[in-house]
Design an enzyme around this catalytic site. Structure first.
Site, mmCIF file in Angstrom:
data_model
loop_
_atom_site.group_PDB
_atom_site.id
_atom_site.type_symbol
_atom_site.label_atom_id
_atom_site.label_comp_id
_atom_site.label_asym_id
_atom_site.label_seq_id
_atom_site.Cartn_x
_atom_site.Cartn_y
_atom_site.Cartn_z
ATOM 1 N N ASP A 30 -20.218 -7.880 -2.520
ATOM 2 C CA ASP A 30 -20.335 -8.589 -3.794
ATOM 3 C C ASP A 30 -19.365 -9.761 -3.838
ATOM 4 O O ASP A 30 -18.180 -9.625 -3.523
ATOM 5 C CB ASP A 30 -20.019 -7.630 -4.948
ATOM 6 C CG ASP A 30 -20.069 -8.336 -6.298
ATOM 7 O OD1 ASP A 30 -21.182 -8.472 -6.841
ATOM 8 O OD2 ASP A 30 -19.004 -8.728 -6.808
ATOM 9 N N TYR A 48 -15.460 -17.667 -6.811
ATOM 10 C CA TYR A 48 -14.359 -17.146 -6.011
ATOM 11 C C TYR A 48 -13.962 -18.163 -4.938
ATOM 12 O O TYR A 48 -14.754 -18.491 -4.049
ATOM 13 C CB TYR A 48 -14.731 -15.834 -5.333
ATOM 14 C CG TYR A 48 -15.040 -14.691 -6.271
ATOM 15 C CD1 TYR A 48 -14.623 -14.691 -7.597
ATOM 16 C CD2 TYR A 48 -15.760 -13.580 -5.833
ATOM 17 C CE1 TYR A 48 -14.908 -13.644 -8.455
ATOM 18 C CE2 TYR A 48 -16.045 -12.514 -6.669
ATOM 19 C CZ TYR A 48 -15.625 -12.557 -7.979
ATOM 20 O OH TYR A 48 -15.915 -11.504 -8.817
ATOM 21 N N ASN A 67 -20.551 -8.018 -17.294
ATOM 22 C CA ASN A 67 -19.615 -8.141 -18.421
ATOM 23 C C ASN A 67 -20.347 -8.199 -19.758
ATOM 24 O O ASN A 67 -20.151 -9.127 -20.557
ATOM 25 C CB ASN A 67 -18.726 -9.376 -18.225
ATOM 26 C CG ASN A 67 -17.964 -9.322 -16.915
ATOM 27 O OD1 ASN A 67 -17.250 -8.361 -16.645
ATOM 28 N ND2 ASN A 67 -18.136 -10.342 -16.074
ATOM 29 N N PRO A 101 -12.193 -0.968 -10.282
ATOM 30 C CA PRO A 101 -11.970 0.482 -10.359
ATOM 31 C C PRO A 101 -10.508 0.876 -10.221
ATOM 32 O O PRO A 101 -10.126 1.968 -10.636
ATOM 33 C CB PRO A 101 -12.809 1.024 -9.200
ATOM 34 C CG PRO A 101 -12.824 -0.100 -8.210
ATOM 35 C CD PRO A 101 -12.912 -1.342 -9.049
ATOM 36 N N LEU A 102 -9.688 -0.016 -9.653
ATOM 37 C CA LEU A 102 -8.258 0.251 -9.526
ATOM 38 C C LEU A 102 -7.442 -0.597 -10.502
ATOM 39 O O LEU A 102 -6.218 -0.709 -10.363
ATOM 40 C CB LEU A 102 -7.790 0.004 -8.089
ATOM 41 C CG LEU A 102 -8.383 0.959 -7.039
ATOM 42 C CD1 LEU A 102 -7.920 0.583 -5.634
ATOM 43 C CD2 LEU A 102 -8.020 2.401 -7.356
ATOM 44 N N GLY A 120 -5.066 -3.128 -9.107
ATOM 45 C CA GLY A 120 -3.934 -2.562 -8.374
ATOM 46 C C GLY A 120 -3.028 -1.681 -9.203
ATOM 47 O O GLY A 120 -2.117 -1.042 -8.669
ATOM 48 N N LEU A 121 -3.278 -1.598 -10.497
ATOM 49 C CA LEU A 121 -2.429 -0.810 -11.377
ATOM 50 C C LEU A 121 -2.526 0.682 -11.069
ATOM 51 O O LEU A 121 -1.596 1.442 -11.359
ATOM 52 C CB LEU A 121 -2.819 -1.071 -12.831
ATOM 53 C CG LEU A 121 -1.885 -0.577 -13.931
ATOM 54 C CD1 LEU A 121 -0.470 -1.134 -13.749
ATOM 55 C CD2 LEU A 121 -2.421 -0.972 -15.299
ATOM 56 N N LEU A 122 -3.639 1.102 -10.449
ATOM 57 C CA LEU A 122 -3.853 2.522 -10.158
ATOM 58 C C LEU A 122 -3.589 2.868 -8.701
ATOM 59 O O LEU A 122 -4.028 3.901 -8.212
ATOM 60 C CB LEU A 122 -5.292 2.905 -10.542
ATOM 61 C CG LEU A 122 -5.654 2.668 -12.003
ATOM 62 C CD1 LEU A 122 -7.122 2.987 -12.263
ATOM 63 C CD2 LEU A 122 -4.756 3.483 -12.919
ATOM 64 N N GLY A 129 -0.652 3.547 -7.391
ATOM 65 C CA GLY A 129 0.484 4.447 -7.231
ATOM 66 C C GLY A 129 1.836 3.765 -7.229
ATOM 67 O O GLY A 129 2.872 4.436 -7.292
#
Length: 311
Positions: A51, A56, A149, A204-205, A208-210, A212
């Site tokens: 995708d 971009y 969106n 989904p992350l 980057g916050l998810l 760790g």
């Protein structure tokens, strides 16, 4: 193991991996050699879905992906987006025609598998946008189209309009879905089921916050995108508690938090594919052990805040 889903795009014969490679870094922070490596690694792992968007890297992402899949086009499914490009902005037929021409040229292909409206364009009648996309499906320039969106009311408006016009309906919706905003999925679930749309889960992350490394959005460095306006929605106690639950569950299960966060989303079989941005092939290799089928419901419920304890 990363698996496949056949219900998405089934009507036009496309078999799409449940993990998709997001190309927002391609040609920007990721050089073309690394993009080549990512594509090769993905195909080796059974990941065939890529995708990108014309915005971009101001087109560099599409161009880099086009180079990387050249010669193996029929082994990949390419999704790209239009509508946000400042040079050719919006979803009018004139703007769309220029956008499609540019994307086809950069991707070095004569068709796009999934062509997506990056966001609703209030300045253009939906009928104009839909009729253009339906025409291109008939002409073979695109195999199907999607919307991104969007809110439930917008999904219904686009689909009802397409239905009334007698051509192909949108095939998919691409919206941000992660453990921090899972209600976003729940809000559009009825509309997705009503019109039999696939859901592509972006971010989904949570940028980057998810992964760790952070306990809250306040821990990210000043150079991180979440330190600005993109992090505003995460600056609350609910987000911190969710990250704490994720990290605790990851420690108890001896799993990396990033894998666990992805597995929670992948465990929902109504979510067609999960889009993960890649900067190098090592990131993709680190996801090879994804196995949402082993995740117990009580773990999912705990991470999503539906139960108070993991045990």
């Amino acid at each position: 193991m990363i698996d496949f889903s056949t219900h998405f795009l089934e009507s036009i014969g496309l078999r799409v991996s449940r993990l998709a490679v997001g190309g927002s870094h391609f040609g920007v922070s990721t050089c073309r050699k690394d993009v080549m490596s990512i594509v090769s690694t993905a195909l080796d792992l059974g990941v065939n879905f890529f995708d990108t968007a014309d915005i971009y890297g101001k087109g560099e992402s599409e161009s880099a992906l086009g180079d990387a899949v050249y010669g193996r086009r029929h082994h990949v499914v390419i999704a790209t987006k239009f509508g946000h490009n400042e040079a050719v902005k919006g979803a009018s037929r004139t703007a769309m025609t220029q956008c499609l021409h540019n994307s086809l040229k950069r991707l070095k292909t004569d068709y796009i598998d999934l062509y997506q409206l990056h966001a609703p364009d209030p300045s253009t009648p939906v009928e104009e946008t839909i009729s253009t996309l339906q025409l291109w499906v008939k002409e073979g320039k695109i195999r199907c189209y999607g919307i991104c969106n969007v809110k439930p009311s917008e999904i219904e408006h686009y689909c009802n309009t397409a239905q009334a016009m007698g051509g192909m309906l949108p095939t998919s919706v691409q919206n941000p879905v992660n453990i921090l905003n899972y209600q976003n999925y729940e809000e559009i679930q009825f509309s997705l089921n009503t019109f039999q749309l696939g859901l592509l889960a972006s971010l989904p992350l949570a940028r980057g916050l998810l992964g760790g490394r952070y306990r809250s959005v306040l821990d990210v460095p000043r150079t991180h995108p979440l330190s600005g306006y993109k992090g505003l929605g995460y600056r609350n106690v609910r987000t911190k508690k969710a990250i704490d639950r994720l990290i605790y569950a990851a420690q108890e299960l001896n799993r990396p938090p990033s894998l666990l966060a992805l597995e929670v989303i992948l465990a929902n079989r109504d979510i067609t594919s999960v889009l993960v941005g890649m900067s190098h092939s090592e990131q993709l290799l680190s996801l090879a052990d994804l196995n949402s089928s082993l995740l117990q419901k009580k773990t999912i419920d705990y991470i999503l805040g539906r139960r108070l304890a993991l045990d």
